[in-house]
Design an enzyme around this catalytic site. Structure first.
Site, mmCIF file in Angstrom:
data_model
loop_
_atom_site.group_PDB
_atom_site.id
_atom_site.type_symbol
_atom_site.label_atom_id
_atom_site.label_comp_id
_atom_site.label_asym_id
_atom_site.label_seq_id
_atom_site.Cartn_x
_atom_site.Cartn_y
_atom_site.Cartn_z
ATOM 1 N N HIS A 203 -28.290 11.322 1.490
ATOM 2 C CA HIS A 203 -29.235 10.516 0.743
ATOM 3 C C HIS A 203 -28.497 9.703 -0.319
ATOM 4 C CE1 HIS A 203 -28.743 13.711 -2.168
ATOM 5 N NE2 HIS A 203 -29.402 14.581 -1.429
HETATM 6 P P1 TYD Z 1 -31.740 18.455 -1.096
HETATM 7 O O1 TYD Z 1 -31.804 17.201 -1.902
HETATM 8 O O2 TYD Z 1 -32.089 18.357 0.344
HETATM 9 O O3 TYD Z 1 -30.306 19.135 -1.255
HETATM 10 P P2 TYD Z 1 -28.883 18.515 -0.831
HETATM 11 O O4 TYD Z 1 -28.739 17.227 -1.576
HETATM 12 O O5 TYD Z 1 -27.887 19.505 -1.256
HETATM 13 O O6 TYD Z 1 -28.864 18.349 0.635
HETATM 14 O O7 TYD Z 1 -32.669 19.525 -1.808
HETATM 15 C C1 TYD Z 1 -33.154 20.682 -1.156
HETATM 16 C C2 TYD Z 1 -34.534 21.030 -1.719
HETATM 17 O O8 TYD Z 1 -34.448 21.345 -3.100
HETATM 18 C C3 TYD Z 1 -35.503 19.869 -1.579
HETATM 19 O O9 TYD Z 1 -36.766 20.428 -1.231
HETATM 20 C C4 TYD Z 1 -35.593 19.294 -2.964
HETATM 21 C C5 TYD Z 1 -35.293 20.479 -3.848
HETATM 22 N N1 TYD Z 1 -34.592 20.121 -5.096
HETATM 23 C C6 TYD Z 1 -35.252 20.234 -6.313
HETATM 24 O O10 TYD Z 1 -36.438 20.616 -6.383
HETATM 25 N N2 TYD Z 1 -34.578 19.919 -7.453
HETATM 26 C C7 TYD Z 1 -33.288 19.505 -7.420
HETATM 27 O O11 TYD Z 1 -32.697 19.218 -8.499
HETATM 28 C C8 TYD Z 1 -32.626 19.370 -6.156
HETATM 29 C C9 TYD Z 1 -31.204 18.895 -6.079
HETATM 30 C C10 TYD Z 1 -33.318 19.711 -5.028
#
Ligand code: TYD
Length: 138
Positions: free
Chosen positions: A53
Site C-alpha cells: 500500500h
Molecule cells: P495492514 O496495514 O494490512 O498491515 P501491513 O501494512 O503490515 O501489511 O494492517 C493490518 C490490520 O491492522 C488492518 O486491519 C488495519 C489494522 N491496523 C490498525 O488498526 N492500526 C494500525 O496502525 C495499523 C498499521 C494497522
C-alpha cells in the site's frame, strides 16, 4: 523520480556499553517527523508479503530491531528500490506517497514502525492502480 529521492537510510545513535546495546530515536532529531504512532510486526512467515500500500499523508521509519526483512519501494513511475533491514541501529525513512512491500522476514524478525500520524484507513491506497492514479492526479 517521484518521491523516491526522499527515501533515506538513517543511522541512529548507539549508546551501548558493556551492559549491552541502547539505540535512541528522537522525534525531529533522528527522524524528520513527530512520532504519533508506533507498531511492530513479528511472526510473519518468510513467504508473506506485507504492506502493499501507499499512504497519502503518513511518513514512516522502519527498523528491524531484531532479525531481518526487506522492503521494496516503488514510485509509481517505474522506479523501484530494495532495502535490506538487518541492523537495530539503522532505519529507513519513507515519505508519503511511496508504494511499499515488506517481505523476506527472518523467523526472529521484529519490524518496528514509527509513523507520523495516527491510523486513518482513509489515507491508505491499497491497490497499485489506485496509487498510480493518485500519482498521475487522476
Ligand atoms: P495492514 O496495514 O494490512 O498491515 P501491513 O501494512 O503490515 O501489511 O494492517 C493490518 C490490520 O491492522 C488492518 O486491519 C488495519 C489494522 N491496523 C490498525 O488498526 N492500526 C494500525 O496502525 C495499523 C498499521 C494497522
Amino acid at each position: 523520480m517521484h518521491n523516491m529521492n526522499n527515501v533515506k537510510l538513517l543511522e541512529f545513535p548507539q549508546l551501548g556499553d558493556e551492559r549491552g546495546h541502547l539505540v535512541v530515536v528522537e522525534s525531529k532529531i533522528d527522524i524528520p517527523f513527530n512520532i504519533e504512532r508506533v507498531f511492530y510486526i513479528y511472526g510473519s512467515k518468510q513467504n508473506v508479503i506485507r504492506g502493499e500500500h501507499a499512504n497519502r499523508e503518513t511518513e514512516f521509519v522502519l527498523i528491524n530491531v531484531s532479525g531481518a526483512s526487506k522492503v521494496k519501494i516503488k514510485d509509481g513511475e517505474g522506479n523501484e528500490a530494495i532495502f535490506c533491514l538487518n541492523r537495530p541501529h539503522t532505519g529507513i525513512y519513507l515519505p508519503a506517497m511511496v508504494w511499499k512491500e515488506m517481505y523476506d522476514f527472518s523467523e526472529d524478525s521484529v519490524l518496528l514502525v514509527l509513523a507520523s500520524q495516527h491510523y486513518n484507513a482513509e489515507e491508505y491506497l491499497r491497490s497499485y492502480k489506485e496509487y498510480t492514479d493518485a500519482i498521475l492526479g487522476k
